[in-house]
Design an enzyme around this catalytic site. Structure first.
Site, PDB file in Angstrom:
ATOM      1  N   ASP A  59       9.052   4.692   7.604  1.00 22.52           N
ATOM      2  CA  ASP A  59       8.821   5.905   8.397  1.00 22.52           C
ATOM      3  C   ASP A  59       7.916   6.900   7.681  1.00 22.52           C
ATOM      4  OD1 ASP A  59      10.463   6.918   6.416  1.00 22.52           O
ATOM      5  OD2 ASP A  59      12.188   7.250   7.723  1.00 22.52           O
TER       6      ASP A  59
ATOM      7  N   ASP B 242       6.984   4.532 -10.105  1.00 17.25           N
ATOM      8  CA  ASP B 242       7.838   4.123  -8.982  1.00 17.25           C
ATOM      9  C   ASP B 242       9.308   3.996  -9.365  1.00 17.25           C
ATOM     10  OD1 ASP B 242       5.778   4.139  -7.154  1.00 17.25           O
ATOM     11  OD2 ASP B 242       5.246   2.068  -7.519  1.00 17.25           O
TER      12      ASP B 242
ATOM     13  N   ARG C 274       3.929  13.959  -7.394  1.00 18.05           N
ATOM     14  CA  ARG C 274       3.971  13.152  -8.612  1.00 18.05           C
ATOM     15  C   ARG C 274       2.640  13.215  -9.343  1.00 18.05           C
ATOM     16  NH1 ARG C 274       5.731   7.103  -7.655  1.00 18.05           N
ATOM     17  NH2 ARG C 274       3.665   6.888  -6.712  1.00 18.05           N
TER      18      ARG C 274
ATOM     19  N   ASP D 177       3.557  -4.628  -7.754  1.00 24.82           N
ATOM     20  CA  ASP D 177       3.010  -3.408  -7.157  1.00 24.82           C
ATOM     21  C   ASP D 177       3.630  -2.154  -7.751  1.00 24.82           C
ATOM     22  OD1 ASP D 177       5.232  -4.626  -5.533  1.00 24.82           O
ATOM     23  OD2 ASP D 177       5.220  -2.640  -4.625  1.00 24.82           O
ATOM     24  N   ASN D 178       4.588  -2.314  -8.666  1.00 23.25           N
ATOM     25  CA  ASN D 178       5.234  -1.153  -9.293  1.00 23.25           C
ATOM     26  C   ASN D 178       4.866  -0.989 -10.762  1.00 23.25           C
ATOM     27  OD1 ASN D 178       6.522  -0.454  -6.934  1.00 23.25           O
ATOM     28  ND2 ASN D 178       8.411  -1.530  -7.427  1.00 23.25           N
TER      29      ASN D 178
ATOM     30  N   ARG E 131       4.002   5.842   2.179  1.00 19.43           N
ATOM     31  CA  ARG E 131       4.533   7.192   2.398  1.00 19.43           C
ATOM     32  C   ARG E 131       3.972   8.195   1.405  1.00 19.43           C
ATOM     33  NH1 ARG E 131      10.729   6.667   0.132  1.00 19.43           N
ATOM     34  NH2 ARG E 131      10.289   5.238  -1.581  1.00 19.43           N
TER      35      ARG E 131
ATOM     36  N   GLY F 243       0.823  -1.208   0.000  1.00 20.21           N
ATOM     37  CA  GLY F 243       0.000   0.000   0.000  1.00 20.21           C
ATOM     38  C   GLY F 243       0.852   1.251   0.000  1.00 20.21           C
TER      39      GLY F 243
ATOM     40  N   ARG G 179      -2.441  -0.255  -9.573  1.00 16.39           N
ATOM     41  CA  ARG G 179      -1.367  -1.181  -9.911  1.00 16.39           C
ATOM     42  C   ARG G 179      -1.912  -2.582 -10.135  1.00 16.39           C
ATOM     43  NH1 ARG G 179       2.939   1.558  -7.029  1.00 16.39           N
ATOM     44  NH2 ARG G 179       2.113   3.544  -6.276  1.00 16.39           N
TER      45      ARG G 179
ATOM     46  N   LYS H 255       4.396  12.312  -2.421  1.00 16.06           N
ATOM     47  CA  LYS H 255       5.284  11.264  -1.928  1.00 16.06           C
ATOM     48  C   LYS H 255       6.168  11.804  -0.808  1.00 16.06           C
ATOM     49  CE  LYS H 255       8.165   7.528  -3.755  1.00 16.06           C
ATOM     50  NZ  LYS H 255       8.691   6.916  -5.003  1.00 16.06           N
TER      51      LYS H 255
END
Length: 481
Positions: free
Chosen positions: A117, A253, A168, A243-244, A85, A82, A175, A105
């Site tokens: 993080d 990505d 972005r 996922d990319n 960030r 998911g 995806r 992002k």
């Protein structure tokens, strides 16, 4: 901006609403004014770009959200992933009537951050900003960015780095991994979700007898086109996980990507890719693998009055077009780069002979095509240890071009062979200067890469045109960002 609220109309299980968490001491990095104009940003939006691109300002017309999806990473099921960030902060209509996602992002922790993080660092932000811009200018479908901001806030990676945010843009953030997550965790949502994907991104498929099969074919074709474009300019994505890759075949990505310099098809540009799964030469087969994995998630959409085994066969048949679609565009593109007639029976073999020379002699991919385009055969042969191999190629090459419309062939060469690519050491220099609050090199590269097919002597530097010398350590890039 003209807002087009799409994704929040889906089932709330597919996302989580939250506001971005701004970084301390946000400051301007670089602004893509031309893209902001394309997105119909108002004068006020342009004035406020730093606050928008740093998460300080959002829009009442669209509540920011983090998407949930899953994926296969390096060939292994990774479970729930998911937006860990990033946040979708708006969907707007550009001047061409196309719906575009604005995705921030580095916007902070989300429920999908796992061990992360929620932040991005200046290093990776600049690399993504420049790469998206470069690919778009090269005519390859890719995300882009309105701008990025730096900050005074430290973010811990292998060392403490400066935090940054990137706004972005993409025609789609859905995806292949979205379908994997739904099938694994919320299968009852699959049919409606797929229907919306078709309505939003492939409405022409709704007129087909079997819209889902038409949708599958369209996704496969666009993915094949994207990867053929990568191969032609020597771009290696580096992390082709499910996922990319998105469903519209636009590059997404940017992590440890690289534009190939010396022609090494097995070059591992991602130093986290310990087994070389995502090398340049493997990208077509990895695209095929990802699409095969994705198609398995469409099996449950078999119509009620349809034989399930036949449905599986029909889905498999959709994938059979990937290779011929990829090869058709790659062969055409390579012949154009070579200045060879597409219809000639020997053109592709001759082009492959040229690539074998580049590989065996370790010549620069981009500049070798430029030299061929400029008919600078002396410079090419002087770089070859095996001169007879090149002379044999050149004789065959000139023989094929004889009695052809070489003026038209040469014109096409100039249109498709870039003078400039984003070499890793170019990006690295811009990063190092930016970390010292000097963004002039980002600006120079942004301008240089805006028109990559045109010679720009007033902007270029010698290091833009060649790989680093063999005694200089290679710039190391990994998944850490």
């Amino acid at each position: 901006m003209q807002f087009q609220v799409r994704y929040p109309t889906l089932n709330p299980k597919l996302y989580y609403h939250q506001q971005p968490v701004p970084l301390h001491g946000a400051k301007a990095g670089h602004f893509n004014a031309a893209l902001a104009e394309q997105l119909n940003w108002s004068a006020q939006d342009k004035n406020d770009w730093v606050t928008i691109c740093s998460g300080q300002k959002t829009f009442s017309e669209f509540e920011p959200l983090a998407m949930v999806y899953a994926g296969h990473q390096f060939g292994q099921w990774a479970g729930q992933l998911g937006d860990g960030r990033g946040l979708l902060i708006a969907q707007i209509i550009d001047r061409y009537g196309k719906t575009i996602d604005l995705h921030l992002k580095g916007a902070g922790l989300t429920p999908y951050s796992r061990m992360g993080d929620g932040r991005a660092v200046l290093r990776s932000t600049i690399r993504e900003y420049l790469a998206g811009h470069a690919l778009n200018a090269l005519g390859i479908a890719a995300s882009n960015a309105v701008g990025f901001t730096s900050s005074d806030q430290g973010v811990q990676r292998e060392k403490l780095e400066r935090g940054a945010m990137l706004l972005r843009t993409s025609d789609c953030h859905i995806r292949l991994g979205h379908f994997e997550w739904i099938n694994q965790y919320q299968p009852e949502l699959l049919r409606e979700f797929t229907q919306k994907c078709i309505e939003w991104h492939y409405p022409e498929c709704l007129n087909e007898a079997k819209p889902i099969l038409a949708f599958a074919k369209a996704v496969i074709e666009r993915t094949a086109l994207m990867i053929s474009g990568w191969q032609l300019v020597g771009f290696a994505h580096g992390v082709m996980n499910t996922d990319n890759l998105n469903i519209t075949g636009s590059t997404l990505d940017f992590g440890p990507y690289g534009f190939m310099e010396r022609f090494r098809p097995n070059w591992i540009n991602n130093h986290s890719d310990h087994h070389g799964r995502y090398t340049y030469q493997n990208q077509p087969s990895m695209g095929h693998w990802n699409l095969w994995t994705w198609l398995n998630n469409l099996v449950p959409l078999c119509p009620h009055d349809y034989d399930k085994e036949q449905w599986k066969n029909d889905l498999a048949a959709c994938l059979e077009q990937f290779e011929p679609c990829f090869l058709a565009h790659y062969k055409t593109g390579l012949c154009e780069k070579m200045g060879l007639p597409i219809f000639h029976k020997d053109s592709f073999d001759c082009a492959m002979a040229f690539l074998r020379i580049l590989q065996s002699e370790q010549l620069d991919y981009t500049q070798s095509f430029v030299r061929l385009q400029n008919q600078d055969y002396t410079a090419l042969i002087d770089d070859c240890l095996d001169r007879r191999q090149f002379e044999s190629f050149l004789s065959h090459y000139q023989q094929i071009r004889e009695h052809q419309n070489t003026e038209a062939l040469d014109q096409r060469m100039r249109e498709v062979n870039p003078q400039y690519i984003l070499r890793n050491h170019m990006a690295q220099k811009a990063i190092e200067m930016a970390e010292g609050n000097d963004f002039s090199e980002v600006e120079r590269l942004f301008n240089l890469l805006s028109t990559p097919f045109s010679k720009q002597p007033e902007l270029e530097r010698p290091e833009d045109l060649a790989p680093l010398s063999s005694d200089v350590p290679e710039v190391m890039v990994s998944c850490s960002s």
